[in-house]
Design an enzyme around this catalytic site. Structure first.
Site, short mmCIF file in Angstrom:
data_model
loop_
_atom_site.label_atom_id
_atom_site.label_comp_id
_atom_site.label_asym_id
_atom_site.label_seq_id
_atom_site.Cartn_x
_atom_site.Cartn_y
_atom_site.Cartn_z
N CYS A 80 0.84 -1.19 0.00
CA CYS A 80 0.00 0.00 0.00
C CYS A 80 0.89 1.25 0.00
O CYS A 80 1.78 1.38 0.83
CB CYS A 80 -0.88 -0.04 1.24
SG CYS A 80 -1.55 1.53 1.77
N GLU A 81 0.65 2.14 -0.92
CA GLU A 81 1.47 3.35 -1.01
C GLU A 81 1.22 4.33 0.12
O GLU A 81 2.01 5.24 0.33
CB GLU A 81 1.29 4.04 -2.36
CG GLU A 81 -0.05 4.67 -2.59
CD GLU A 81 -0.19 5.27 -3.98
OE1 GLU A 81 -0.80 6.35 -4.08
OE2 GLU A 81 0.29 4.68 -4.96
N HIS A 82 0.16 4.14 0.88
CA HIS A 82 -0.15 5.06 1.97
C HIS A 82 0.53 4.69 3.28
O HIS A 82 0.84 5.56 4.08
CB HIS A 82 -1.66 5.15 2.18
CG HIS A 82 -2.39 5.64 0.99
ND1 HIS A 82 -3.61 5.14 0.58
CD2 HIS A 82 -2.07 6.60 0.08
CE1 HIS A 82 -3.99 5.76 -0.52
NE2 HIS A 82 -3.09 6.65 -0.84
N HIS A 83 0.73 3.37 3.52
CA HIS A 83 1.29 2.94 4.80
C HIS A 83 2.49 2.01 4.65
O HIS A 83 3.07 1.59 5.65
CB HIS A 83 0.22 2.23 5.63
CG HIS A 83 -0.98 3.07 5.88
ND1 HIS A 83 -2.14 2.96 5.15
CD2 HIS A 83 -1.20 4.06 6.78
CE1 HIS A 83 -3.02 3.84 5.58
NE2 HIS A 83 -2.48 4.53 6.57
N GLN A 121 -4.93 -0.38 -4.85
CA GLN A 121 -5.53 -1.47 -5.61
C GLN A 121 -6.28 -0.98 -6.85
O GLN A 121 -6.25 -1.63 -7.89
CB GLN A 121 -6.47 -2.28 -4.69
CG GLN A 121 -7.06 -3.50 -5.35
CD GLN A 121 -7.85 -4.35 -4.37
OE1 GLN A 121 -7.51 -4.44 -3.20
NE2 GLN A 121 -8.91 -4.97 -4.85
N HIS A 149 -6.16 -6.01 2.95
CA HIS A 149 -5.19 -4.94 3.16
C HIS A 149 -4.74 -4.90 4.62
O HIS A 149 -5.56 -4.67 5.50
CB HIS A 149 -5.80 -3.60 2.75
CG HIS A 149 -6.01 -3.48 1.28
ND1 HIS A 149 -5.26 -2.63 0.51
CD2 HIS A 149 -6.85 -4.13 0.43
CE1 HIS A 149 -5.65 -2.74 -0.76
NE2 HIS A 149 -6.61 -3.65 -0.82
N CYS A 151 -3.09 -2.68 6.07
CA CYS A 151 -3.26 -1.34 6.65
C CYS A 151 -4.63 -1.20 7.28
O CYS A 151 -4.82 -0.38 8.19
CB CYS A 151 -3.01 -0.25 5.61
SG CYS A 151 -4.09 -0.34 4.17
#
Length: 191
Positions: A80-83, A121, A149, A151
């Site tokens: 995940c690019e956020h976490h 995703q 996910h 995250c």
């Protein structure tokens, strides 16, 4: 930057992270962790250093088949690019050939190439569909990803059984409800 230089920089940064968390990076169990984490991160993001043409490697073949080709349950591992936490699931890819088919293993390699990048995703699903369309010239492409996910499971709302599903339909897969329904039926058919 050379691979060795990248690995050294990543290892130094992981060492800093470990220390910043309040751990002793010189503790026996953590001595080699920065190097191992750097190697792992390089592997998990190797898709940035791959290109579609080299992944497919000319494995496009003439075919009279005009019926749907489906590869389902392709294992999928991404970050995940956020976490920077993993999301794990399966990918189903179908296409309607227009005189050409792609080597079976190449579809899984295309999935891996895009999954091994920092992702969301929704974008991953679209990137796979557009790549299959571009290399095959297919009349239609459908991609569905179902993933869990970390995250969402390990932090935040901590929902253990949630699964995210995304789909992209291109060309005839988008235009024809019957074709789209055939794809969905085949994906949901349990062997």
């Amino acid at each position: 930057m050379s691979n060795e230089k990248v690995q050294t920089v990543l290892a130094e940064n992981f060492r800093t992270i470990i220390s910043s968390l309040g751990e002793d990076p010189n503790r026996e169990g953590l001595l080699d962790t920065p190097k191992r984490a750097a190697k792992a991160m390089q592997f998990l993001t190797q898709g940035y250093h791959q290109e579609l043409e080299s992944i497919v490697n000319g494995a496009i073949f003439e075919s009279d088949n005009e019926e749907m080709v489906l590869v389902k349950n392709i294992e999928l591992y991404s970050l995940c690019e956020h976490h920077l936490l993993p999301f794990i699931g399966k990918c189903h890819v179908a296409y309607l050939p227009a005189g050409k088919v792609i080597g079976l293993s190449k579809i899984a390699r295309v999935v891996d190439m895009f999954a091994r990048r920092l992702q969301i995703q929704e974008n991953l699903t679209s990137q796979i569909a557009k790549a299959v369309e571009s290399v095959t010239g297919a009349r239609g492409v459908g991609v569905i990803i179902e993933a869990k996910h970390m995250c969402m499971m390990m932090r935040g709302v901590e929902k253990q059984n949630s699964v995210m599903s995304t789909s992209v339909m291109l060309g005839d897969m988008r235009k024809s409800q019957a074709t789209r329904q055939e794809f969905l039926t085949l994906v949901n058919h349990h062997n």
